[in-house]
Design a protein around this motif. Structure first.
Motif, short mmCIF file in Angstrom:
data_model
loop_
_atom_site.label_atom_id
_atom_site.label_comp_id
_atom_site.label_asym_id
_atom_site.label_seq_id
_atom_site.Cartn_x
_atom_site.Cartn_y
_atom_site.Cartn_z
N GLN A 450 0.84 -1.20 0.00
CA GLN A 450 0.00 0.00 0.00
C GLN A 450 0.87 1.25 0.00
N PHE A 451 1.92 1.21 0.78
CA PHE A 451 2.86 2.33 0.87
C PHE A 451 3.49 2.58 -0.50
N PHE A 456 5.11 6.13 -2.94
CA PHE A 456 6.23 6.21 -3.88
C PHE A 456 5.79 6.38 -5.33
N THR A 457 4.82 5.58 -5.75
CA THR A 457 4.37 5.68 -7.14
C THR A 457 3.78 7.05 -7.43
N GLN A 458 3.03 7.59 -6.47
CA GLN A 458 2.40 8.90 -6.69
C GLN A 458 3.44 10.02 -6.72
N TYR A 522 0.08 14.20 -6.19
CA TYR A 522 0.96 14.42 -5.04
C TYR A 522 0.19 14.45 -3.73
N LYS A 523 -1.11 14.76 -3.81
CA LYS A 523 -1.94 14.85 -2.61
C LYS A 523 -2.13 13.48 -1.96
N TYR A 524 -2.07 12.42 -2.76
CA TYR A 524 -2.11 11.07 -2.17
C TYR A 524 -0.91 10.88 -1.25
N ALA A 525 0.25 11.30 -1.73
CA ALA A 525 1.49 11.08 -0.96
C ALA A 525 1.53 11.96 0.29
#
Length: 597
Positions: A450-451, A456-458, A522-525
């Motif tokens: 999930q992390f 990282f992907t986002q 970027y807001k996901y991260a």
């Protein structure tokens, strides 16, 4: 696990109650009529707002129609999502969408009108009519855009260009959802079938290696074939963003995207730079994956397959809900009692049935309550989904009950915080409860994955957006070759050299719909990192931290996102929450690597 062939088979207590919004379709129609009438009243104010009293009356009608439309739209959309095949529910949804267009057109004059007022005039209106204080935050927030708003004639042209400017997004949606035909894969009996997205996800997680490789190639086949068309579409979207940003006098497309949330550019750039400094944990995890799978070369079709098998435990919905409530105990008695009541009051539609919208979501309906859609499968993944969506639901509940209508809806920037706090508390609880080492390793792997996807992907996607927009701003070419070069380089930087890069890797940009909504991912991260910071603090048992977090949940959009997060002890401008999250990830990988069963 039981499969349901119709909604009639689902217990009443596991179906949400839309009568909480409108007791009947006839009363919904009355709501539609009311919205239409109020929309016409708003339209009549065009050119007729001359003083503080006129402004107040307009804003009151605007709020009334917005509240009513919220109910009308929610009833239609929630009903349609229960069975997307049903013509009657489609008809209601179409009516609601038509109302939305009419309402948007009716109020389109107001923003340019407001910004045409001298600031001193608006301040005088606020003094003359004390009741305008209720709307002051919204009015002044609109005024913040003044230097980015054009003349009324230019704004009208921009409005007329809106549909054309949104064309790249529409074109990609049609390519991706309607026209894409994946390659074929071989079934166990030797026959060939066309790959679907659902099949692809399952094969990547559970399939044998040769089957995964075949599905991986088949999945990317149409994107590679259409690379030039998709590249032209994405390039147009990026150039549109850049053009609009210049026309509206923003320093860059990135600055325009950050303006609404009042987020400094440094927060975006620091997220990327800090992540890249601490990306070693992700590189190490790739090598751990390679070692566990026992492969000479690690490919992207090996990236999602389970590393810990045979630990799935069937959990009824009742058991899952009880487990969630135990896990969220650090949030306090009030939170737990409120969340417990949601289940009994039928705020949740639990089961997967034919025609029902896939996935899961929360819809907060102001003046009513949250509605949560699930497709619960009585497994551990469904338990995590439940905790996630109920985090959203509680955020909606607290904000709606403690904020007036104008500030009740929270920003997308903070939307994933409450949901992820719940997931972190859940994983901590399950790890503490896990007596079996294999189960513990499974849970660690679940959270690591999930992390990897949410953080990282986002961040990698966010850097891709930044680079491509900067190239457009510098009038550098953007085509399939450029996108491939940028994406492949970023993939190497973020994922390390454990992976053997197949040709398909560099084409992943071609299948990402988020790129047509600029600088969103970027807001996901940031939300994920903020949630880890908060949850870790909550687990210390500090009552003040608990109180501060609940105040955050009650805050809606009463302040800018970074200021609201500061209430919880999260200061994204400092970079500390990002550092802490990355260290947390490193510890997860270390424990996962060392655990043996």
């Amino acid at each position: 696990m039981k499969h349901y062939n119709s909604r009639e088979e689902v217990a009443l207590k596991e179906k949400w109650n839309l009568e909480d919004i409108y007791p009947s379709k006839e009363q919904w129609e009355e709501g539609v009529k009311k919205v239409s009438e109020l929309t016409n009243q708003l339209k009549a104010y065009n050119g007729q707002i001359h003083n503080a009293s006129d402004l107040y009356q307009y804003l009151c009608i605007d709020e009334e129609v917005s509240k009513t439309f919220t109910l009308v739209s929610a009833y239609a959309r929630l009903g349609n999502d229960l069975d997307t095949r049903d013509p009657q529910s489609q008809e209601l949804l179409n009516k609601a969408e038509s109302l939305s267009f009419a309402l948007s057109e009716a109020v389109s004059f107001f923003f340019p009108y407001l910004l045409s007022l001298p600031e001193e005039t608006l301040k005088n209106y606020l003094k003359e009519e004390p009741k305008l204080a209720y709307f002051e935050k919204d009015l002044m927030e609109m005024y913040r855009y003044k230097k980015h708003v054009l003349s009324s004639e230019q704004e009208e042209i921009m409005s007329q260009m809106g549909q054309a400017m949104s064309a790249p997004n529409q074109i990609f949606r049609m390519i991706n959802n309607a026209d894409i035909k994946f390659g074929t894969i071989t079934k166990e009996d030797g026959t060939k079938v066309e790959l679907t997205r659902g099949m692809y996800t399952q094969i990547m997680r559970n399939g044998e290696r040769e089957q995964r490789k075949e599905a991986y190639i088949a999945h990317y086949e149409p994107y590679i074939q259409l690379k030039n068309s998709i590249a032209a579409t994405l390039s147009s979207a990026i150039k549109n963003n850049v053009t609009v940003s210049k026309i509206r006098h923003y320093p860059s497309a990135l600055d325009k995207a950050l303006f609404g949330d009042d987020v400094p550019r440094s927060v975006y750039e620091q997220l990327i730079s800090t992540t890249k400094k601490h990306v070693g944990g992700l590189h190490e995890y790739a090598y751990v994956r390679k070692e566990i799978l026992g492969v000479d070369e690690l490919h992207m079709y090996d990236a999602s397959v389970k590393l810990v098998e045979d630990v799935e435990q069937e959990r009824s919905f009742d058991d899952a809900y009880a487990t969630m409530l135990k896990a969220l105990a650090p949030l306090g008695k009030d939170y737990i009692e409120t969340l417990s009541s949601f289940k009994d009051q039928r705020y949740i539609d639990v089961r997967e049935t034919p025609g029902k919208m896939s996935g899961a979501y929360n819809m907060g309906v102001y003046g009513v309550h949250p509605f949560v859609l699930l497709n619960h499968q009585d497994d551990i993944n469904s338990l995590f989904t439940l905790a996630h969506e109920m985090g959203h639901a509680m955020h909606s509940h607290f904000s709606s009950n403690h904020q007036p209508f104008p500030t009740a809806r929270y920003s997308i920037f903070v939307a994933e915080v409450a949901s992820t706090v719940n997931e972190v508390l859940l994983i901590h609880h399950l790890l503490n409860e896990a007596e079996d080492v294999k189960m513990r390793k499974y849970l660690l792997n679940h959270f690591i994955e999930q992390f990897r996807g949410t953080f990282f992907t986002q961040v990698m996607f966010a850097e891709f957006e930044k680079i491509t927009h900067e190239r457009a701003e510098n009038n550098e070419p953007l085509n399939a070759d450029n996108f491939n070069e940028i994406y492949q380089q970023l993939f190497k930087e973020y994922n390390g050299d454990a992976y053997t890069l197949d040709e398909q890797v560099k084409y992943n940009w071609a299948r990402i719909p988020h790129f047509y909504r600029p600088f969103y991912v970027y807001k996901y991260a940031t939300g994920f990192a903020s949630a880890i910071h908060i949850a870790t603090a909550l687990l210390t048992g500090d009552k003040q931290i608990q109180k501060n977090y609940l105040e955050f949940l009650k805050s809606g959009s009463s302040d800018y996102p970074l200021e609201l997060l500061k209430k919880t002890g999260v200061d994204l401008a400092s970079g500390e929450p990002i550092e802490n999250a990355l260290n947390y990830f490193g510890n997860l990988v270390t424990e996962f690597k060392q655990l043996e069963y």
